[in-house]
Every structure is written in structure tokens, then in C-alpha cells.
Design a protein around this motif. Structure first.
Motif, PDB file in Angstrom:
ATOM      1  N   ARG A 346       0.835  -1.210   0.000  1.00  0.00           N
ATOM      2  CA  ARG A 346       0.000   0.000   0.000  1.00  0.00           C
ATOM      3  C   ARG A 346       0.866   1.255   0.000  1.00  0.00           C
ATOM      4  NH1 ARG A 346      -2.142   3.721   3.584  1.00  0.00           N
ATOM      5  NH2 ARG A 346      -4.238   4.463   3.060  1.00  0.00           N
ATOM      6  N   GLY A 347       1.856   1.290   0.886  1.00  0.00           N
ATOM      7  CA  GLY A 347       2.704   2.475   0.975  1.00  0.00           C
ATOM      8  C   GLY A 347       3.470   2.738  -0.314  1.00  0.00           C
ATOM      9  N   LEU A 348       4.114   1.696  -0.845  1.00  0.00           N
ATOM     10  CA  LEU A 348       4.882   1.872  -2.083  1.00  0.00           C
ATOM     11  C   LEU A 348       3.979   2.213  -3.264  1.00  0.00           C
ATOM     12  CD1 LEU A 348       7.446  -1.073  -1.743  1.00  0.00           C
ATOM     13  CD2 LEU A 348       7.853   1.366  -1.366  1.00  0.00           C
ATOM     14  N   GLY A 349       2.809   1.561  -3.321  1.00  0.00           N
ATOM     15  CA  GLY A 349       1.889   1.831  -4.424  1.00  0.00           C
ATOM     16  C   GLY A 349       1.406   3.270  -4.436  1.00  0.00           C
ATOM     17  N   LEU A 350       1.039   3.792  -3.262  1.00  0.00           N
ATOM     18  CA  LEU A 350       0.542   5.166  -3.193  1.00  0.00           C
ATOM     19  C   LEU A 350       1.655   6.185  -3.433  1.00  0.00           C
ATOM     20  CD1 LEU A 350      -1.922   4.866  -0.162  1.00  0.00           C
ATOM     21  CD2 LEU A 350      -2.512   5.088  -2.582  1.00  0.00           C
ATOM     22  N   LEU A 351       2.841   5.928  -2.900  1.00  0.00           N
ATOM     23  CA  LEU A 351       3.948   6.877  -3.073  1.00  0.00           C
ATOM     24  C   LEU A 351       4.404   6.932  -4.530  1.00  0.00           C
ATOM     25  CD1 LEU A 351       6.074   6.155   0.135  1.00  0.00           C
ATOM     26  CD2 LEU A 351       4.743   8.212  -0.359  1.00  0.00           C
ATOM     27  N   PHE A 352       4.697   5.779  -5.116  1.00  0.00           N
ATOM     28  CA  PHE A 352       5.191   5.765  -6.492  1.00  0.00           C
ATOM     29  C   PHE A 352       4.072   6.054  -7.494  1.00  0.00           C
ATOM     30  CE2 PHE A 352       8.587   3.343  -4.399  1.00  0.00           C
ATOM     31  CZ  PHE A 352       9.692   4.036  -4.885  1.00  0.00           C
ATOM     32  N   ARG A 355       3.706   9.782  -7.653  1.00  0.00           N
ATOM     33  CA  ARG A 355       4.806  10.389  -8.420  1.00  0.00           C
ATOM     34  C   ARG A 355       4.548  10.279  -9.921  1.00  0.00           C
ATOM     35  NH1 ARG A 355      10.308  11.159  -6.755  1.00  0.00           N
ATOM     36  NH2 ARG A 355      10.453  11.398  -4.503  1.00  0.00           N
ATOM     37  N   VAL A 356       4.165   9.088 -10.363  1.00  0.00           N
ATOM     38  CA  VAL A 356       3.909   8.882 -11.791  1.00  0.00           C
ATOM     39  C   VAL A 356       2.735   9.740 -12.247  1.00  0.00           C
ATOM     40  CG1 VAL A 356       3.157   7.191 -13.507  1.00  0.00           C
ATOM     41  CG2 VAL A 356       4.875   6.557 -11.794  1.00  0.00           C
ATOM     42  N   ALA A 357       1.641   9.718 -11.475  1.00  0.00           N
ATOM     43  CA  ALA A 357       0.438  10.454 -11.859  1.00  0.00           C
ATOM     44  C   ALA A 357       0.690  11.957 -11.883  1.00  0.00           C
ATOM     45  CB  ALA A 357      -0.702  10.123 -10.898  1.00  0.00           C
ATOM     46  N   ALA A 358       1.432  12.454 -10.898  1.00  0.00           N
ATOM     47  CA  ALA A 358       1.696  13.895 -10.838  1.00  0.00           C
ATOM     48  C   ALA A 358       2.565  14.344 -12.012  1.00  0.00           C
ATOM     49  CB  ALA A 358       2.363  14.248  -9.506  1.00  0.00           C
ATOM     50  N   ARG A 359       3.491  13.505 -12.429  1.00  0.00           N
ATOM     51  CA  ARG A 359       4.316  13.843 -13.602  1.00  0.00           C
ATOM     52  C   ARG A 359       3.458  13.844 -14.868  1.00  0.00           C
ATOM     53  NH1 ARG A 359       9.364  14.693 -12.443  1.00  0.00           N
ATOM     54  NH2 ARG A 359      10.444  13.577 -10.760  1.00  0.00           N
ATOM     55  N   ALA A 361       0.386  14.562 -15.025  1.00  0.00           N
ATOM     56  CA  ALA A 361      -0.486  15.731 -14.965  1.00  0.00           C
ATOM     57  C   ALA A 361       0.276  17.051 -15.005  1.00  0.00           C
ATOM     58  CB  ALA A 361      -1.315  15.668 -13.685  1.00  0.00           C
ATOM     59  N   ASP A 362       1.612  16.983 -15.145  1.00  0.00           N
ATOM     60  CA  ASP A 362       2.449  18.196 -15.164  1.00  0.00           C
ATOM     61  C   ASP A 362       2.265  19.030 -13.894  1.00  0.00           C
ATOM     62  OD1 ASP A 362       3.575  17.686 -17.686  1.00  0.00           O
ATOM     63  OD2 ASP A 362       1.820  18.532 -18.686  1.00  0.00           O
ATOM     64  N   ALA A 363       2.163  18.364 -12.764  1.00  0.00           N
ATOM     65  CA  ALA A 363       2.026  19.057 -11.488  1.00  0.00           C
ATOM     66  C   ALA A 363       3.370  19.640 -11.069  1.00  0.00           C
ATOM     67  CB  ALA A 363       1.522  18.079 -10.420  1.00  0.00           C
ATOM     68  N   PRO A 364       3.380  20.623 -10.156  1.00  0.00           N
ATOM     69  CA  PRO A 364       4.649  21.172  -9.654  1.00  0.00           C
ATOM     70  C   PRO A 364       5.549  20.081  -9.080  1.00  0.00           C
ATOM     71  CG  PRO A 364       2.806  22.538  -8.950  1.00  0.00           C
ATOM     72  CD  PRO A 364       2.216  21.320  -9.591  1.00  0.00           C
ATOM     73  N   GLU A 365       6.842  20.304  -9.124  1.00  0.00           N
ATOM     74  CA  GLU A 365       7.809  19.283  -8.707  1.00  0.00           C
ATOM     75  C   GLU A 365       7.613  18.853  -7.261  1.00  0.00           C
ATOM     76  OE1 GLU A 365      10.600  16.438  -8.964  1.00  0.00           O
ATOM     77  OE2 GLU A 365       9.743  17.610 -10.614  1.00  0.00           O
ATOM     78  N   LYS A 366       7.266  19.794  -6.387  1.00  0.00           N
ATOM     79  CA  LYS A 366       7.111  19.385  -4.985  1.00  0.00           C
ATOM     80  C   LYS A 366       5.838  18.560  -4.773  1.00  0.00           C
ATOM     81  CE  LYS A 366       5.324  23.833  -3.194  1.00  0.00           C
ATOM     82  NZ  LYS A 366       5.588  24.835  -2.120  1.00  0.00           N
ATOM     83  N   VAL A 367       4.847  18.708  -5.640  1.00  0.00           N
ATOM     84  CA  VAL A 367       3.682  17.823  -5.589  1.00  0.00           C
ATOM     85  C   VAL A 367       4.098  16.413  -5.992  1.00  0.00           C
ATOM     86  CG1 VAL A 367       1.414  17.333  -6.595  1.00  0.00           C
ATOM     87  CG2 VAL A 367       2.019  19.678  -5.979  1.00  0.00           C
ATOM     88  N   VAL A 368       4.922  16.322  -7.043  1.00  0.00           N
ATOM     89  CA  VAL A 368       5.444  15.033  -7.479  1.00  0.00           C
ATOM     90  C   VAL A 368       6.174  14.329  -6.332  1.00  0.00           C
ATOM     91  CG1 VAL A 368       7.066  13.885  -9.040  1.00  0.00           C
ATOM     92  CG2 VAL A 368       5.647  15.768  -9.883  1.00  0.00           C
ATOM     93  N   LYS A 369       6.958  15.098  -5.598  1.00  0.00           N
ATOM     94  CA  LYS A 369       7.844  14.516  -4.585  1.00  0.00           C
ATOM     95  C   LYS A 369       7.142  14.194  -3.268  1.00  0.00           C
ATOM     96  CE  LYS A 369      12.498  15.251  -2.721  1.00  0.00           C
ATOM     97  NZ  LYS A 369      13.651  16.164  -2.698  1.00  0.00           N
ATOM     98  N   TRP A 370       6.188  15.037  -2.853  1.00  0.00           N
ATOM     99  CA  TRP A 370       5.678  14.939  -1.485  1.00  0.00           C
ATOM    100  C   TRP A 370       4.202  14.589  -1.349  1.00  0.00           C
ATOM    101  CZ3 TRP A 370       9.640  14.494   1.495  1.00  0.00           C
ATOM    102  CH2 TRP A 370      10.811  15.196   1.227  1.00  0.00           C
ATOM    103  N   ALA A 371       3.405  14.735  -2.402  1.00  0.00           N
ATOM    104  CA  ALA A 371       1.955  14.554  -2.252  1.00  0.00           C
ATOM    105  C   ALA A 371       1.577  13.132  -1.859  1.00  0.00           C
ATOM    106  CB  ALA A 371       1.237  14.950  -3.552  1.00  0.00           C
ATOM    107  N   GLY A 372       2.371  12.146  -2.270  1.00  0.00           N
ATOM    108  CA  GLY A 372       2.042  10.754  -1.958  1.00  0.00           C
ATOM    109  C   GLY A 372       1.932  10.464  -0.475  1.00  0.00           C
ATOM    110  N   PHE A 373       2.671  11.220   0.350  1.00  0.00           N
ATOM    111  CA  PHE A 373       2.621  10.981   1.798  1.00  0.00           C
ATOM    112  C   PHE A 373       1.250  11.325   2.373  1.00  0.00           C
ATOM    113  CE2 PHE A 373       7.128  11.379   0.913  1.00  0.00           C
ATOM    114  CZ  PHE A 373       7.668  10.358   1.671  1.00  0.00           C
ATOM    115  N   GLY A 374       0.508  12.196   1.688  1.00  0.00           N
ATOM    116  CA  GLY A 374      -0.824  12.548   2.165  1.00  0.00           C
ATOM    117  C   GLY A 374      -1.850  11.461   1.970  1.00  0.00           C
ATOM    118  N   LEU A 375      -1.535  10.474   1.133  1.00  0.00           N
ATOM    119  CA  LEU A 375      -2.468   9.378   0.889  1.00  0.00           C
ATOM    120  C   LEU A 375      -2.253   8.210   1.848  1.00  0.00           C
ATOM    121  CD1 LEU A 375      -2.553  11.077  -1.754  1.00  0.00           C
ATOM    122  CD2 LEU A 375      -2.937   8.949  -2.991  1.00  0.00           C
TER     123      LEU A 375
END
Length: 447
Positions: A346-352, A355-359, A361-375
Motif C-alpha cells: 500500500r505504501g509503495l503503491g501510493l507513493l510511487f 509520483r507517476v500520476a503527478a508527472r 499531470a504536469d504538477a509542480p515538482e514538490k507535488v510530485v515529490k511529497w503529495a504521496g505521503f498525504g495518501l
């Protein structure tokens, strides 16, 4: 009340329960059971509330405290709450599950999500749905370590594993909101995380309705595609339609009557949970739709939550304590390996996945890097789904519920700290923003 006073009061209540148990051991019958249930409810409301406060002082979710209080006071440890009392107290489960869904629905504001729709949609599709699929496959591979799956035919096993994947992937808007308030986080990461976890509630509840309906038909051995589709359509669209009608009723009461809304909400939740199940409707979907109607049509979801927040506290305390007391501790050693594997998947799936989804969607770099921890955080919805799992599949639901509750407990302990750390590292925590502004070079004045 100080920490020492809370600890002393908890100890005093424990001593009282010990004394009552020694006196009542010779009694039997319905009157003794009824008295034990009433005493158990009073004990839970006081002690679990205090334990939740103690956990909050060490920056752990109160829900974890309620679960811990239930485990210790339940049949598996101190037995202040025996099996009969815990069974009687489960009457509150339906109300609590409906309240959780109503709260989740009232937090889904499609207008606020619109600017972030591209990122939210991709993260929901890749991270949430992808991780649910990965968890289902992992559960299928772990079949030899899960006794309740070992004796099932392969088709039923696949169907049940799909339900497990959906239940385990559930997130927690409540924990995300609490950590965001505590850190003062604001920016693309915080906004994206909140939008994703709120929308994921809707997605997970719909997926649970679909997968559990299919699994029920497959396990019964009478899978008829036409009948299954008809039942599924009724469960989905019937629940959403009646839920919207409940939303209209709540909105009318909120605007016209105004007084007593908290008790009215609890009554509606109880009726929706008990009657809805008998009509083959999904209480989660019904109350989710009601909350979404109040928020997106009447634009008064925040006011609705504020009105029933105080009245819902005792229900939540009882619900999560009973969930803890229902955990079969003797089964935990059996589930150690699958629990650890599923937490990791679960942890690896949500984190990685994020990252893939944010890239994409052309999201900001810090969203790519850190947003997964919120899930990562879990709380109310996952526990509600675990207990609904047990009710839907009575022959093996208790064992599956123990597995899910073990996963939730680990994520409740670890994930909030990781999310707090992610907000700090992303620079969106209030202390980090203040420090950044203080050290920034002055902007030259322009004429």
C-alpha cells in the motif's frame, strides 16, 4: 484536566469495573446482561475519551487511543467488556458508518477541486485505483497465509481479494485536515492532497459497493450476470438517488427548523443504516450522496458538520472502541506476514503511483515529490469498511476485519508523522514558510 488526573481517573474506572465484575460473576439472565451493557457504555464513554486525549498529547490520532482502549478492555485482555456486551454495543456501528459517510460527502466540494482537477484525476486513477489492484493481487498471492481464503474456490477468492484491495487502500481526510491545521500547511502539496483524499472517499465507497456485490453473488454460487447487474445498478443508483432525497430533507431541516439538527442527523443515520440494508441499499453511498448534495447544491456542508459534530463524538468513541474490542488478538500472529506485506504494498503503491500520476499531470515538482505521503493515513472510513466487510460476509468477515484493522493501526501510528514531515520538507508548513520569508532577500522597489 492534567495528564496525571486523566491517568488516575482511568485507573479508578478500571478498579470499579474489576469490583463490579467480581460481584456480578454469579449473576445471569437478561437483566444482568442489560445492566452490564449500560455499565459498559458508561465505562467506554469515559475511559476511551480520556485515553484518546492522552494519545493526542503525544501527537497520535485520538482514534488510535479509542482502538487501544477497546483492545485492552475487551474480551481478549482485561475482559471488562465481554463478548455479549461488545455484541450489544455494535448497535452503534450502523449509525457511525452512516455518519462517517455523511461527513465525507459534506467535504467533497467540486468547485474547490476544479483548479486541481487534472492532478486529482490522474492521482486518483493511477495511485488509488492502481494501488487497490496491487493490493488485490498481493492478497491473492498471500492466500496460503490467509486461512479464510485457503478453503475458497479460486473465483470466490479473486472476488474477495478485490474487496480487500478496495478496503485497504482507503485514506483519511480527517487525519489530513488535522495535520494541515496543526502545521498550518498551505500550497500546492496541501491543496492537492486534501482534494485527492476527499475524492478518494467517493471512489473507494463506490468501488466497495461494486466489488462486495460481485463477491456476494460469487460466494453464493449463483452468479447470474443479469441479476448481478440489476442488483448492482439498484445498489448504486438507488442508494445515490435516495441519498440525494435525504440530502434535501437535511437541507430543509437545516434552513426551516434549525433547532435539533444534531439529533435529527443521528436519527436519519440510524434509519438509513438499518432500513437501507434491508432494502439492499448501501448506507455508505446513501449518506455520501446526502452529504454531497448539502455541500454542492445547498453550499452548507461546513455548517452541517458543525451542527452534528458534538453529538457525533459519543457515537465515534463507542464505534472505535467496539472495533478495538472486536479484534481477535489470538488471530494476529497468523496475520503478521500478510499485514506487513500489505502495509508495504500500500505504501509503495501510493507513493510511487502519486509520483507517476503527478508527472503525467504536469504538477509542480514538490507535488510530485511529497503529495504521496498525504495518501498514507487511514482512520474512520477504513475501519467502517472493515466492519461492513464483517457484516457483509459473516462466515469469514471477522478474520478479514482483523487483518484490515491491523493494517489501519500501523498506518495510524506511522503515517501522520510522515505527512507532517512531508509538509515541513516541502516548505509548506507555516514555520517553514515564515523562515523562508524571513531569509528572502528584499525585493527592490519599483517606480
Amino acid at each position: 484536566m492534567t495528564t496525571i488526573q486523566r491517568v488516575l481517573l482511568i485507573a479508578a474506572m478500571g478498579g470499579l469495573m474489576e469490583a463490579v465484575r467480581s460481584v456480578a460473576v454469579a449473576g445471569s439472565g437478561d437483566r444482568v446482561r442489560a445492566a452490564a451493557t449500560v455499565l459498559g457504555i458508561g465505562f467506554v464513554l469515559i475511559v476511551s475519551h480520556l485515553v484518546g486525549k492522552l494519545f493526542a498529547q503525544i501527537r497520535l490520532p485520538k482514534l488510535t487511543g479509542y482502538l487501544a482502549a477497546g483492545i485492552v478492555s475487551g474480551p481478549a485482555v482485561l475482559a471488562y467488556l465481554d463478548g455479549d456486551v461488545v455484541g450489544d454495543m455494535k448497535l452503534v456501528n450502523g449509525v457511525a458508518i452512516a455518519l462517517i459517510a455523511l461527513t465525507a460527502g459534506s467535504e467533497i466540494d467540486f468547485r474547490a477541486m476544479r483548479p486541481l482537477f487534472r492532478s486529482v484525476a490522474w492521482i486518483s486513477a493511477i495511485a488509488v485505483c492502481g494501488t487497490a489492484l496491487a493490493l488485490s493481487l498481493a492478497a491473492l498471492l498471500l492466500r496460503p497465509f490467509l486461512p479464510f481464503l485457503a478453503a475458497m474456490p479460486i473465483d470466490a477468492t479473486i472476488a474477495v481479494c478485490a474487496v480487500i484491495g478496495v478496503v485497504v487502500v482507503a485514506q483519511s481526510p480527517a487525519v489530513v485536515v488535522a495535520i494541515r491545521s496543526e502545521t498550518g500547511a498551505d500550497g500546492p502539496v496541501a491543496q492537492t492532497v486534501l482534494a485527492v483524499v476527499v475524492l478518494a472517499d467517493l471512489l473507494v465507497i463506490v468501488l466497495f459497493a461494486i466489488t462486495s456485490s460481485i463477491a456476494t453473488a460469487v460466494i453464493a454460487g449463483s452468479f447470474d450476470a443479469g441479476a448481478a447487474l440489476t442488483r448492482l445498478l439498484w445498489e448504486l443508483f438507488g442508494s445515490l438517488g435516495i441519498g440525494a432525497m435525504i440530502g434535501v430533507l437535511l437541507a430543509l431541516w437545516q434552513r426551516a427548523v434549525k433547532r435539533g439538527l444534531d439529533l435529527f442527523v443521528l436519527t436519519v443515520c440510524f434509519v438509513a443504516a438499518e432500513v437501507g440494508q434491508r432494502l439492499h441499499l448501501d448506507p455508505l453511498l446513501m449518506m455520501l450522496a446526502a452529504g454531497m448534495f448539502v455541500e454542492n447544491v445547498m453550499h452548507s456542508g461546513h455548517e452541517l458538520r458543525r451542527e452534528f459534530e458534538a453529538a457525533s463524538l459519543p457515537v465515534y468513541v463507542l464505534f472505535f472502541t467496539v472495533a478495538g474490542a472486536s479484534i481477535h488478538l489470538d488471530a494476529i500472529p497468523t496475520f503478521l506476514v500478510p499485514t506487513a506485506v500489505l502495509v508495504l504494498v500500500r505504501g509503495l503503491g501510493l507513493l510511487f503511483g502519486t509520483r507517476v500520476a503527478a508527472r503525467v499531470a504536469d504538477a509542480p515538482e514538490k507535488v510530485v515529490k511529497w503529495a504521496g505521503f498525504g495518501l498514507l493515513p487511514q482512520a474512520g472510513l477504513a475501519i467502517a469498511l472493515a466492519l461492513l466487510f464483517a457484516r457483509t460476509f459473516p462466515t469469514f468477515g471477522a478474520e478479514a476485519g482483523t487483518l484490515v484493522l491491523g493494517i489501519v493501526a500501523i498506518n495510524e501510528l506511522v503515517a501522520p508523522a510522515l505527512l507532517r514531515w512531508a509538509y515541513v520538507r516541502s516548505g509548506e508548513a507555516e514555520s517553514e514558510r515564515t523562515a523562508s520569508e524571513a531569509t528572502a532577500p528584499p525585493v527592490p522597489a519599483t517606480r
